[in-house]
Scaffold this motif. Structure first.
Motif, mmCIF file in Angstrom:
data_model
loop_
_atom_site.group_PDB
_atom_site.id
_atom_site.type_symbol
_atom_site.label_atom_id
_atom_site.label_comp_id
_atom_site.label_asym_id
_atom_site.label_seq_id
_atom_site.Cartn_x
_atom_site.Cartn_y
_atom_site.Cartn_z
ATOM 1 N N GLY A 108 1.582 -13.867 -2.256
ATOM 2 C CA GLY A 108 1.351 -14.712 -3.127
ATOM 3 C C GLY A 108 0.555 -14.135 -4.535
ATOM 4 O O GLY A 108 0.409 -15.104 -5.245
ATOM 5 N N ARG A 109 0.285 -13.006 -4.632
ATOM 6 C CA ARG A 109 0.060 -12.378 -5.987
ATOM 7 C C ARG A 109 -1.581 -12.646 -6.226
ATOM 8 O O ARG A 109 -1.755 -12.148 -7.359
ATOM 9 N N ALA A 110 -2.238 -13.438 -5.554
ATOM 10 C CA ALA A 110 -3.794 -13.634 -5.723
ATOM 11 C C ALA A 110 -4.447 -12.264 -5.888
ATOM 12 O O ALA A 110 -4.244 -11.604 -4.817
ATOM 13 N N GLU A 166 10.758 3.753 5.796
ATOM 14 C CA GLU A 166 10.557 2.506 5.711
ATOM 15 C C GLU A 166 11.615 2.141 6.956
ATOM 16 O O GLU A 166 12.720 2.301 7.141
ATOM 17 N N ARG A 167 10.877 1.079 7.841
ATOM 18 C CA ARG A 167 11.780 0.733 9.097
ATOM 19 C C ARG A 167 12.706 -0.268 8.725
ATOM 20 O O ARG A 167 13.784 -0.322 9.528
ATOM 21 N N SER A 212 0.874 -1.251 -0.043
ATOM 22 C CA SER A 212 0.151 -0.105 0.102
ATOM 23 C C SER A 212 0.893 1.405 0.059
ATOM 24 O O SER A 212 0.672 2.203 -0.642
ATOM 25 N N SER A 259 -5.087 -7.682 -1.070
ATOM 26 C CA SER A 259 -4.139 -6.542 -1.084
ATOM 27 C C SER A 259 -4.540 -5.690 -2.581
ATOM 28 O O SER A 259 -4.247 -4.564 -2.442
ATOM 29 N N ASP A 313 -3.840 1.191 4.593
ATOM 30 C CA ASP A 313 -3.445 -0.310 4.294
ATOM 31 C C ASP A 313 -4.815 -1.139 5.102
ATOM 32 O O ASP A 313 -5.791 -0.703 5.126
ATOM 33 N N GLY A 361 8.475 -4.518 1.790
ATOM 34 C CA GLY A 361 7.621 -5.174 2.806
ATOM 35 C C GLY A 361 7.335 -6.522 2.194
ATOM 36 O O GLY A 361 8.112 -7.157 1.561
ATOM 37 N N ARG A 362 6.050 -6.826 2.145
ATOM 38 C CA ARG A 362 5.482 -8.075 1.943
ATOM 39 C C ARG A 362 5.166 -8.143 0.602
ATOM 40 O O ARG A 362 4.569 -9.098 -0.047
ATOM 41 N N VAL A 372 9.030 4.527 12.567
ATOM 42 C CA VAL A 372 8.071 5.562 12.952
ATOM 43 C C VAL A 372 7.560 5.130 14.295
ATOM 44 O O VAL A 372 7.062 4.025 14.698
HETATM 45 C C1 LIG Z 1 3.394 -15.691 2.049
HETATM 46 C C2 LIG Z 1 2.456 -14.365 1.790
HETATM 47 C C3 LIG Z 1 1.619 -14.869 0.854
HETATM 48 C C4 LIG Z 1 0.455 -13.727 0.460
HETATM 49 N N1 LIG Z 1 -0.478 -13.956 -0.594
HETATM 50 C C5 LIG Z 1 -1.022 -12.957 -0.751
HETATM 51 C C6 LIG Z 1 -1.896 -13.039 -2.009
HETATM 52 O O1 LIG Z 1 -1.895 -13.989 -2.618
HETATM 53 N N2 LIG Z 1 -2.967 -12.075 -2.132
HETATM 54 C C7 LIG Z 1 -3.020 -11.124 -1.221
HETATM 55 O O2 LIG Z 1 -3.894 -10.139 -1.626
HETATM 56 N N3 LIG Z 1 -2.072 -10.859 -0.258
HETATM 57 C C8 LIG Z 1 -1.218 -11.778 0.018
HETATM 58 N N4 LIG Z 1 -0.697 -11.686 1.089
HETATM 59 C C9 LIG Z 1 -0.740 -10.483 2.043
HETATM 60 C C10 LIG Z 1 0.160 -9.380 1.516
HETATM 61 O O3 LIG Z 1 1.319 -9.613 1.500
HETATM 62 C C11 LIG Z 1 -0.471 -8.102 2.379
HETATM 63 O O4 LIG Z 1 -1.824 -7.815 2.511
HETATM 64 C C12 LIG Z 1 0.288 -6.953 2.077
HETATM 65 O O5 LIG Z 1 1.581 -6.742 1.890
HETATM 66 C C13 LIG Z 1 -0.245 -5.742 2.922
HETATM 67 O O6 LIG Z 1 0.498 -4.318 2.355
HETATM 68 P P1 LIG Z 1 0.912 -3.170 3.367
HETATM 69 O O7 LIG Z 1 1.377 -2.068 2.540
HETATM 70 O O8 LIG Z 1 -0.275 -3.153 4.402
HETATM 71 O O9 LIG Z 1 1.885 -3.916 4.196
HETATM 72 P P2 LIG Z 1 3.485 -4.566 3.989
HETATM 73 O O10 LIG Z 1 3.556 -4.938 2.535
HETATM 74 O O11 LIG Z 1 3.727 -5.601 5.098
HETATM 75 O O12 LIG Z 1 4.563 -3.203 4.309
HETATM 76 C C14 LIG Z 1 4.359 -2.581 5.361
HETATM 77 C C15 LIG Z 1 5.736 -1.810 5.546
HETATM 78 O O13 LIG Z 1 5.671 -0.948 6.429
HETATM 79 C C16 LIG Z 1 6.971 -0.967 7.095
HETATM 80 N N5 LIG Z 1 6.764 -0.605 8.651
HETATM 81 C C17 LIG Z 1 6.337 -1.266 9.425
HETATM 82 N N6 LIG Z 1 6.087 -0.525 10.632
HETATM 83 C C18 LIG Z 1 6.811 0.609 10.499
HETATM 84 C C19 LIG Z 1 7.225 1.648 11.319
HETATM 85 N N7 LIG Z 1 6.639 1.981 12.502
HETATM 86 N N8 LIG Z 1 7.793 2.628 10.764
HETATM 87 C C20 LIG Z 1 8.257 2.628 9.416
HETATM 88 N N9 LIG Z 1 7.820 1.560 8.618
HETATM 89 C C21 LIG Z 1 7.282 0.507 9.219
HETATM 90 C C22 LIG Z 1 7.445 -2.470 7.188
HETATM 91 O O14 LIG Z 1 8.695 -2.914 7.246
HETATM 92 C C23 LIG Z 1 6.949 -3.125 5.756
HETATM 93 O O15 LIG Z 1 7.907 -2.567 4.905
HETATM 94 C C24 LIG Z 1 0.415 -12.519 1.483
HETATM 95 C C25 LIG Z 1 1.535 -12.301 2.402
HETATM 96 C C26 LIG Z 1 2.563 -13.303 2.613
HETATM 97 C C27 LIG Z 1 3.744 -13.073 3.432
#
Ligand SMILES: Cc1cc2nc3c(=O)[nH]c(=O)nc-3n(C[C@H](O)[C@H](O)[C@H](O)COP(=O)(O)OP(=O)(O)OC[C@H]3O[C@@H](n4cnc5c(N)ncnc54)[C@H](O)[C@@H]3O)c2cc1C
Lengths: 557, 184
Positions: free
Chosen positions: A117-119, A32-33, A13, A534, A521, A111-112, A259
């Motif tokens: 898994g890209r679905a 980014e942490r 996100s 996602s 997010d 991050g993740r 943060v």
């Molecule tokens: C193995 C696996 C398979 C998955 N398969 C799927 C799928 O097929 N389809 C799907 O829709 N979703 C899937 N997901 C879930 C998906 O990865 C997450 O929903 C998505 O990455 C969330 O996005 P985000 O931006 O909220 O968080 P993230 O991608 O987790 O990013 C958050 C970022 O914020 C940073 N951060 C955290 N706290 C702080 C702080 N205090 N200060 C500064 N930076 C900080 C972290 O280091 C990280 O880089 C999967 C996840 C995993 C691990």
């Protein structure tokens, strides 16, 4: 002012927030942490064979038992990918055995988005309409039509492959051609449609290119995407959003910056600065911007908000509703079916397809036909058994070796993924203990309730029925649920809702209690639906960024 | 098809495009050491008689024919490494007991018969480790079976002949559990 906008977190996100805001002319400071990750160069395990890995891909088990107690609950954590998961000892949080939650995280640039898994599925009009109407949760403040153009915008940019299937519970999007089903999946698709009232099995929709898109190349079918992709063939922040933001010349990235909290000004009812901690030196400082986007992942963003105290009330400025931290959800995942499909012995997929099949929700769609609310889908695939099947036998010698030379029988696996209801007692709070950076740790409590347990039983029963329809032999099904968190779709805890007394965020992901703070997010989710979430986080982020940009241009923010 | 090295790609055009792609996101910092792949851990081989017996056992489980067998593939060392660095105490005890039994069988006039108890092979943990060690070794993965690390294309339902070797890799990676089948 350090930038027009500070974006916290560079994952799925946060990358989108950075791209959309810089492309609209605003300067963005992305915090980014975790460590920096250079696309390509840092995908050090990408095409390694098992014998090039220290434990052949079986993982450094003793280290995991010591330092990766939570992360090692992810199936397949191994020496090829463990650098994408946090060390649990160094990143502690609290949870109890009675209400256990497995918090699966990756702290590094991207991050993740590297490990996902890209679905990629849209939520359906039905998913927006049901919330708050059947005794569970509150209504969404937006409907499908509000998000549909943003889904299209995101799909076109990230590249999603799939078919236009015309299924009401799973709206079509902007797709590249799918990788395609193998013959056994087609066999099951046809058998299930024929014997089970036209029930649909479709190609999974997946954020992997099957056609070149800009300088991102189509998939080369190596298989383990999770190690990182040097051709940028699947969507990650590194392959897609960060280069786009970088190209505007308005992005500044700071890695290794944790943060801590936001500085709140009660008179202006806005946030004036961001408190940060240098991850390495632990030195504290503040950074300023007109607008803050929280994209630190569901629990990461909520942790920051819980820790952002309004001096007047002595509690989080964002929590007038008492909804902050509550209504944590994760998908109902674990129940499965697996069976052997006889025949097709002269066929073998060549290349490793990074996706599979999908069975969209067929329960409670037109009418309420189940003893539980809402519904679930399945992901799965068919493949031929490998040499690992040899371990089950008693044979040795030339016979064993020759048996394993050939691919084994075909097996088909389907695993359910279902909607989880929002419950007030599934909740995160701040613990008394602090983490190594001096921030209060999160305390996470999560249990499955009756609706989820009933759904899990149904998932197993329907899996068995479909495998039976496909003519499977030796099938096994499971209906148990592990701790929450293992679907890695944690969401809620700062939900959207029109009523500030019940929700943290409004229809534009803007804090009801501070107009210049946006949370886009998974924390924002009002209801979980059953689809992998996602794509929805990305669409909501793009929509909120467009709104924030307009407000800044009008001088409102 | 033989093992295609990490740097080799499906077609020259693709290799070129990939080379152009590397580092396309110039985040201006060097690769981080956290991503470096460590070498396999060093380990102490079993005492000579036990090492020799294990060598003999893996050679019986997967012998050489037109391709090398488990002994030539270094499976003995793999099992010794896993024993020292990967197994828990219960699994080590199981391996010890199985190897005792194997050494006793080797001393009898009919080792083959004494390695069996009816239809059952009496060293199932070592048998499983031999299989996992062999097919993840370079020889087992790429000479005995087919290893194509960068296929470059996908054919969902290719026709295969009777003599085509099975692929040694899948999409998700392979995990190992030494929990005996039937145990919880
Ligand atoms: C193995 C696996 C398979 C998955 N398969 C799927 C799928 O097929 N389809 C799907 O829709 N979703 C899937 N997901 C879930 C998906 O990865 C997450 O929903 C998505 O990455 C969330 O996005 P985000 O931006 O909220 O968080 P993230 O991608 O987790 O990013 C958050 C970022 O914020 C940073 N951060 C955290 N706290 C702080 C702080 N205090 N200060 C500064 N930076 C900080 C972290 O280091 C990280 O880089 C999967 C996840 C995993 C691990």
């Amino acid at each position: 002012m350090d930038a027009d906008v500070i974006v916290v977190g560079s994952g799925i996100s946060g990358g989108w927030a950075a791209k959309e805001l810089t492309e609209r002319g605003f300067s963005v400071l992305l915090l980014e942490r975790g460590r920096n990750v250079v696309a390509g160069t840092d995908y050090t395990t990408e095409h390694l064979a098992p014998f090039q890995l220290p434990y052949r891909g079986f993982g450094d088990r003793q280290r995991y038992a010591r330092d990766y107690k939570v992360q090692s609950k992810v199936a397949g954590l191994s020496d090829a990918i463990d650098h994408w998961f946090v060390n649990d000892t160094q990143n502690p949080y609290q949870t109890s055995p009675e209400a256990e939650f497995a918090w699966i995280r990756g702290y590094h640039l991207g991050g993740r988005s590297i490990t996902w898994g890209r679905a990629s599925f849209r939520l359906a009009p039905l998913n927006f309409a049901e919330a708050g109407q059947d005794g569970h949760g509150i209504p969404w403040p937006i409907g499908y039509d509000d998000l549909a153009p943003w889904y299209a915008h995101v799909e076109r940019f990230i590249g999603v492959n799939g078919d236009r299937d015309g299924i009401p519970s799973l709206p079509d999007g902007e797709f590249m051609p799918p990788h395609g089903m193998n013959c056994v999946e087609e066999h099951m698709r046809d058998a299930v449609a024929q014997k089970m009232n036209g029930r649909r099995i479709i190609n999974e929709r997946s954020a992997v290119l099957t056609r070149q898109l800009g300088d991102r190349l189509p998939c080369h079918y190596c298989g383990p995407c999770i190690r990182g992709c040097s051709t940028g063939s699947y969507f990650s922040s590194e392959s897609s959003t960060l280069p786009a933001a970088q190209a505007t010349g308005r992005l500044k990235v700071m890695t290794d910056v944790v943060v801590d909290s936001l500085v709140y000004d009660p008179s202006g009812r806005r946030v004036t600065a961001v408190r940060v901690i240098d991850a390495k030196t632990r030195k504290r400082s503040t950074l300023g911007a007109k607008v803050v986007f929280l994209n630190a992942s569901t629990l990461g963003s909520t942790q920051i908000l819980l820790n952002s105290i309004d001096a007047g009330s002595g509690r989080s400025f964002a929590n007038r509703s008492d909804a902050l931290g509550r209504y944590l959800m994760d998908h109902v995942m674990g129940p499965f079916g697996i069976g052997t499909i006889p025949g097709f012995g002269d066929r073998q997929p060549l290349g490793n397809r990074p996706s599979g099949i999908y069975i969209p929700r067929f329960q409670n769609v037109a009418t309420r036909d189940r003893p539980f609310a809402r519904g679930y889908g399945y992901q799965g695939s068919a493949s031929r058994q490998m040499w690992t099947r040899g371990a089950d036998g008693e044979d040795i010698g030339a016979g064993l070796k020759h048996r394993l030379r050939q691919p084994g029988p075909w097996q088909i696996f389907i695993g359910g993924m279902g909607e989880c209801m929002p419950y007030a007692d599934n909740r995160v709070t701040l613990a008394k203990d602090t983490d190594p950076w001096g921030r209060p740790q999160l305390d996470v409590a999560f249990t499955w309730h009756a609706n989820e347990l009933a759904m899990a039983k149904d998932m197993a029963a329907e899996a068995q029925a479909m495998l039976h329809a496909a003519g499977a032999t030796d099938f096994a099904v499971g209906d148990t649920l592990g701790p929450g968190g293992l679907a890695i779709h944690e969401m809620g805890t700062a939900r959207m809702g029109a009523d500030p007394a019940k929700a943290v965020l409004n229809a534009h992901n803007q804090c009801h209690d501070a107009a210049n703070v946006f949370v886009t997010d998974g924390a924002c989710m009002t209801a979980s639906a059953a689809q992998n979430p996602s794509l929805t986080y990305m669409a909501l982020t793009a929509r909120a960024a467009s709104f924030a940009a307009d407000q800044m241009k009008q001088g409102v923010l | 098809m033989k093992w295609i090295a990490a740097a080799a790609f499906g077609s020259p055009a693709m290799a070129q495009a990939m080379a152009g792609h590397a580092g396309h996101m110039a985040m201006a910092a060097p690769a981080d050491a956290s991503n470096a792949v460590p070498p396999p851990p060093s380990y102490t081989p079993f005492p000579a008689p036990r090492h020799a017996a294990l060598d003999q056992l893996v050679d019986i489980i997967i012998p050489a024919d037109e391709t090398p067998g488990a002994k030539q593939a270094g499976v003995t060392g793999f099992i010794e490494m896993m024993y020292q660095h990967w197994m828990d105490d219960a699994e080590r005890q199981r391996c010890d007991a199985e190897l005792d039994l194997v050494m006793a069988a080797f001393k009898t006039g009919d080792p083959a018969a004494n390695l069996r108890d009816g239809g059952r092979f009496r060293a199932p943990t070592l048998r499983k480790l031999t299989i996992y060690g062999y097919y993840t070794s370079e020889v087992g993965a790429s000479e005995e079976l087919d290893l194509n690390l960068v296929p470059g294309a996908y054919d969902a339902c290719a026709v295969i002949g009777r003599n085509d070797r099975a692929p040694s890799l899948n999409t998700w990676g392979i995990s190992l559990s030494l929990t005996p089948s039937g145990a919880a």
